[in-house]
Write a protein that holds these residues in place. Structure first.
Motif, mmCIF file in Angstrom:
data_model
loop_
_atom_site.group_PDB
_atom_site.id
_atom_site.type_symbol
_atom_site.label_atom_id
_atom_site.label_comp_id
_atom_site.label_asym_id
_atom_site.label_seq_id
_atom_site.Cartn_x
_atom_site.Cartn_y
_atom_site.Cartn_z
ATOM 1 N N TYR A 306 7.690 5.430 9.281
ATOM 2 C CA TYR A 306 8.676 4.352 9.510
ATOM 3 C C TYR A 306 9.806 4.120 8.682
ATOM 4 C CZ TYR A 306 5.384 2.353 13.040
ATOM 5 O OH TYR A 306 4.427 1.977 14.385
ATOM 6 N N ILE A 307 9.593 4.560 7.241
ATOM 7 C CA ILE A 307 10.654 4.528 6.500
ATOM 8 C C ILE A 307 11.889 5.474 6.601
ATOM 9 C CG2 ILE A 307 11.136 5.133 3.947
ATOM 10 C CD1 ILE A 307 8.368 3.939 3.281
ATOM 11 N N GLU A 308 11.325 6.549 7.362
ATOM 12 C CA GLU A 308 12.089 7.638 7.410
ATOM 13 C C GLU A 308 12.885 7.307 9.024
ATOM 14 O OE1 GLU A 308 13.074 10.610 6.280
ATOM 15 O OE2 GLU A 308 11.841 10.280 4.567
ATOM 16 N N HIS A 309 12.368 6.542 9.816
ATOM 17 C CA HIS A 309 13.082 6.010 11.199
ATOM 18 C C HIS A 309 14.116 4.909 10.585
ATOM 19 C CE1 HIS A 309 13.513 4.465 15.231
ATOM 20 N NE2 HIS A 309 13.410 3.326 14.742
ATOM 21 N N PHE A 310 13.474 3.966 9.984
ATOM 22 C CA PHE A 310 14.552 2.722 9.609
ATOM 23 C C PHE A 310 15.682 3.124 8.805
ATOM 24 C CE2 PHE A 310 10.211 0.148 10.130
ATOM 25 C CZ PHE A 310 10.724 -0.101 11.467
ATOM 26 N N VAL A 311 15.454 4.109 7.716
ATOM 27 C CA VAL A 311 16.481 4.486 7.009
ATOM 28 C C VAL A 311 17.553 5.265 7.855
ATOM 29 C CG1 VAL A 311 17.326 6.284 5.458
ATOM 30 C CG2 VAL A 311 15.400 4.897 4.997
ATOM 31 N N ALA A 312 17.305 6.222 8.950
ATOM 32 C CA ALA A 312 17.838 6.858 9.880
ATOM 33 C C ALA A 312 18.866 5.901 10.531
ATOM 34 C CB ALA A 312 17.210 7.898 10.788
ATOM 35 N N ARG A 313 18.133 4.792 10.958
ATOM 36 C CA ARG A 313 18.654 3.673 11.957
ATOM 37 C C ARG A 313 19.537 2.710 11.253
ATOM 38 N NH1 ARG A 313 19.385 3.318 16.932
ATOM 39 N NH2 ARG A 313 18.396 0.861 17.396
ATOM 40 N N GLY A 314 19.668 2.904 9.771
ATOM 41 C CA GLY A 314 20.366 1.988 9.003
ATOM 42 C C GLY A 314 19.932 0.533 8.613
ATOM 43 N N TYR A 315 18.652 0.374 9.014
ATOM 44 C CA TYR A 315 18.130 -0.898 8.734
ATOM 45 C C TYR A 315 17.602 -0.961 7.293
ATOM 46 C CZ TYR A 315 17.662 -1.211 13.811
ATOM 47 O OH TYR A 315 17.824 -1.240 15.259
ATOM 48 N N LEU A 316 17.357 0.140 6.619
ATOM 49 C CA LEU A 316 17.060 0.162 5.223
ATOM 50 C C LEU A 316 18.203 0.857 4.466
ATOM 51 C CD1 LEU A 316 13.216 1.015 5.060
ATOM 52 C CD2 LEU A 316 14.128 -1.289 4.764
ATOM 53 N N LEU A 317 18.536 0.254 3.267
ATOM 54 C CA LEU A 317 19.317 0.743 2.456
ATOM 55 C C LEU A 317 18.620 1.257 1.118
ATOM 56 C CD1 LEU A 317 22.306 -2.027 2.535
ATOM 57 C CD2 LEU A 317 22.017 0.316 3.722
ATOM 58 N N ARG A 318 17.504 0.574 0.774
ATOM 59 C CA ARG A 318 16.549 1.043 -0.141
ATOM 60 C C ARG A 318 15.377 1.601 0.383
ATOM 61 N NH1 ARG A 318 12.586 -0.781 -3.130
ATOM 62 N NH2 ARG A 318 12.138 -2.675 -1.750
ATOM 63 N N ARG A 319 14.731 2.790 0.047
ATOM 64 C CA ARG A 319 13.611 3.554 0.487
ATOM 65 C C ARG A 319 12.495 3.166 -0.286
ATOM 66 N NH1 ARG A 319 13.005 8.568 3.241
ATOM 67 N NH2 ARG A 319 15.335 8.742 3.326
ATOM 68 N N PRO A 320 11.716 2.080 0.239
ATOM 69 C CA PRO A 320 10.377 1.715 -0.405
ATOM 70 C C PRO A 320 9.480 2.975 -0.705
ATOM 71 C CG PRO A 320 10.407 0.969 1.911
ATOM 72 C CD PRO A 320 11.587 1.583 1.744
ATOM 73 N N GLU A 321 8.833 2.726 -1.737
ATOM 74 C CA GLU A 321 7.760 3.797 -1.872
ATOM 75 C C GLU A 321 6.306 3.334 -1.113
ATOM 76 O OE1 GLU A 321 5.244 6.905 -3.010
ATOM 77 O OE2 GLU A 321 7.265 6.666 -3.390
ATOM 78 N N PRO A 322 5.815 4.460 -0.215
ATOM 79 C CA PRO A 322 4.762 3.874 0.403
ATOM 80 C C PRO A 322 3.660 3.146 -0.373
ATOM 81 C CG PRO A 322 5.650 5.965 1.343
ATOM 82 C CD PRO A 322 6.411 5.522 0.266
ATOM 83 N N GLY A 323 3.218 3.887 -1.503
ATOM 84 C CA GLY A 323 2.306 3.350 -2.042
ATOM 85 C C GLY A 323 2.432 2.164 -2.620
ATOM 86 N N ALA A 324 3.689 1.708 -2.813
ATOM 87 C CA ALA A 324 4.006 0.358 -3.224
ATOM 88 C C ALA A 324 3.814 -0.914 -2.365
ATOM 89 C CB ALA A 324 5.155 0.291 -3.935
ATOM 90 N N LEU A 325 3.390 -0.412 -1.020
ATOM 91 C CA LEU A 325 3.295 -1.500 0.152
ATOM 92 C C LEU A 325 1.675 -1.918 0.449
ATOM 93 C CD1 LEU A 325 5.597 0.526 2.747
ATOM 94 C CD2 LEU A 325 6.404 -1.383 1.346
ATOM 95 N N ILE A 326 0.798 -1.278 -0.506
ATOM 96 C CA ILE A 326 -0.560 -1.776 -0.143
ATOM 97 C C ILE A 326 -1.114 -1.966 -1.552
ATOM 98 C CG2 ILE A 326 -0.682 -0.030 1.843
ATOM 99 C CD1 ILE A 326 -2.272 1.826 -0.164
ATOM 100 N N ASP A 327 -2.216 -2.685 -1.425
ATOM 101 C CA ASP A 327 -2.985 -3.370 -2.637
ATOM 102 C C ASP A 327 -4.577 -2.959 -2.415
ATOM 103 O OD1 ASP A 327 -4.105 -4.049 -4.909
ATOM 104 O OD2 ASP A 327 -2.873 -5.777 -5.160
ATOM 105 N N PRO A 328 -5.227 -1.892 -2.539
ATOM 106 C CA PRO A 328 -6.727 -1.749 -2.077
ATOM 107 C C PRO A 328 -7.702 -2.360 -3.021
ATOM 108 C CG PRO A 328 -5.631 0.201 -2.975
ATOM 109 C CD PRO A 328 -4.523 -0.666 -2.917
ATOM 110 N N ARG A 329 -6.986 -2.990 -4.090
ATOM 111 C CA ARG A 329 -8.017 -3.708 -5.129
ATOM 112 C C ARG A 329 -8.576 -5.033 -4.376
ATOM 113 N NH1 ARG A 329 -4.113 -4.712 -9.933
ATOM 114 N NH2 ARG A 329 -2.774 -5.487 -8.113
ATOM 115 N N MET A 330 -7.879 -5.520 -3.424
ATOM 116 C CA MET A 330 -8.275 -6.735 -2.965
ATOM 117 C C MET A 330 -9.851 -6.405 -2.010
ATOM 118 S SD MET A 330 -6.651 -8.967 -4.189
ATOM 119 C CE MET A 330 -6.223 -8.344 -5.502
ATOM 120 N N LEU A 331 -9.904 -4.998 -1.473
ATOM 121 C CA LEU A 331 -11.216 -4.609 -0.608
ATOM 122 C C LEU A 331 -12.279 -4.917 -1.641
ATOM 123 C CD1 LEU A 331 -9.831 -1.434 0.780
ATOM 124 C CD2 LEU A 331 -9.942 -3.572 1.954
ATOM 125 N N PRO A 332 -13.606 -5.311 -0.784
ATOM 126 C CA PRO A 332 -14.534 -5.790 -1.433
ATOM 127 C C PRO A 332 -15.070 -4.331 -2.078
ATOM 128 C CG PRO A 332 -14.624 -6.617 0.737
ATOM 129 C CD PRO A 332 -13.411 -5.876 0.680
#
Length: 332
Positions: A306-332
């Motif tokens: 999705y990041i690649e697609h949105f960057v190519a479409r011009g929706y994203l100027l800053r490329r987020p790091e995929p690992g920064a989008l999740i927080d698995p520490r909240m899982l039981p």
């Protein structure tokens, strides 16, 4: 004064003040401590989508209350408004697609998915009056989808099947809830939507020409929060996640009763709570999804697409790091 030492007036006043202060301290020790301030409920907004309904059941069955957390659930029935209100701080958390998490980083860079609720396995559908399209028929057609959303990539995968791209069609910005009406008014020729709106469109004579059953793993949904909420109220978020999985397990064991409870809760909004085309993800699947990998079984791999697609479409100027989008520490 005879028979003892005399005490001057100033000194007597000092002793009296000291005795009064000591008495006040002792009285204060005997008073009960003030009760802790009651925290406000967590405000969470969701779409009409069966993958998110375990949250409704968690409240209905008392699992959230038993976990000591209060949640205020809202159903705006408009994804764009939901995302906008979340970005502005009206909600602490929302249930949205992974693609929405990516695009939200434009205005809210510190958002995290804490739970993968489900994977669309046929629940997202491209609808049209023409049930068997071909490349010649598709050229120049008006295709409705939420521009800048996950539906774009689904449409692109559909067009690629016929050797076409976005340049061969006319994209129309359309919320999933409005697609049945837009199709009926002939304002679009094809449209991306999901249940319960797909059933509405089918009743009007429109048929599925493509769905997420053709693109396994592409559309993953989940529960996300602002990172400030995760920092300030981690125990409350963990309680919500645990109650969610508990309610999901109950629904799996009591599908008929769960459906009936949901129909009552959602009365006036929808008469369809079917999970057809939706694969609910339990705790084990979440742990697997949150791992690194180079296939669509990994949230990080899908997010990168999705990041690649949105960057190519011009929706994203800053490329987020995929690992920064999740927080698995909240899982039981």
């Amino acid at each position: 004064m005879e028979g003892g030492a005399s005490i001057s007036v100033p000194r007597r006043r000092v002793l009296q003040a000291a005795l009064c202060a000591a008495a006040s301290l002792l009285a204060g020790c005997e008073r009960s401590p003030a009760p802790p301030a009651r925290l406000p409920p967590l405000r969470i907004a969701i779409d009409l989508w069966a993958g998110y309904y375990p949250l409704l059941l968690a409240r209905e069955l008392g699992y959230l209350k038993a976990a000591g957390v209060e949640v205020e659930i809202t159903l705006p029935e408009n994804t764009r408004r939901l995302l906008s209100d979340f970005s502005s701080g009206r909600y602490d958390g929302v249930c949205v697609s992974l693609a929405d998490v990516v695009t939200l980083t434009r205005t809210s860079p510190d958002v995290r998915m804490v739970l993968a609720s489900d994977e669309s396995a046929g629940g997202d559908v491209l609808l049209a009056r023409h049930a068997s399209p071909d490349a010649a028929w598709l050229r120049g057609k008006r295709v409705g989808t939420s521009l800048g959303g996950f539906g774009e990539l689904l449409v692109l995968r559909f067009l690629a099947r016929y050797g076409l791209t976005f340049d061969d069609v006319k994209l129309v910005n359309a919320d999933a809830s409005s697609v049945p009406e837009l199709l009926e008014r002939n304002e679009i020729d094809l449209g991306h939507s999901w249940e319960p709106y797909v059933s509405m469109a089918r009743k009007k004579g429109f048929e599925a020409v493509f769905s997420t059953s053709d693109t396994p793993g592409l559309i993953i949904d989940g529960l996300i929060f602002h990172n400030t909420v995760l920092q300030q109220r981690p125990d409350a978020v963990r309680a919500v996640v645990a109650a969610w999985f508990r309610a999901q397990e109950w629904w799996n064991s009591h599908p008929a009763e769960g459906d009936q409870r949901l129909l009552v809760l959602l009365k006036g909004r929808t008469d369809d709570v079917s999970r057809n085309g939706i694969r609910l993800l339990g705790l084990a699947e979440n742990r697997a999804k949150f791992r690194h990998g180079d296939t669509d079984s990994s949230i990080l791999h899908v997010a990168d697409q999705y990041i690649e697609h949105f960057v190519a479409r011009g929706y994203l100027l800053r490329r987020p790091e995929p690992g920064a989008l999740i927080d698995p520490r909240m899982l039981p």
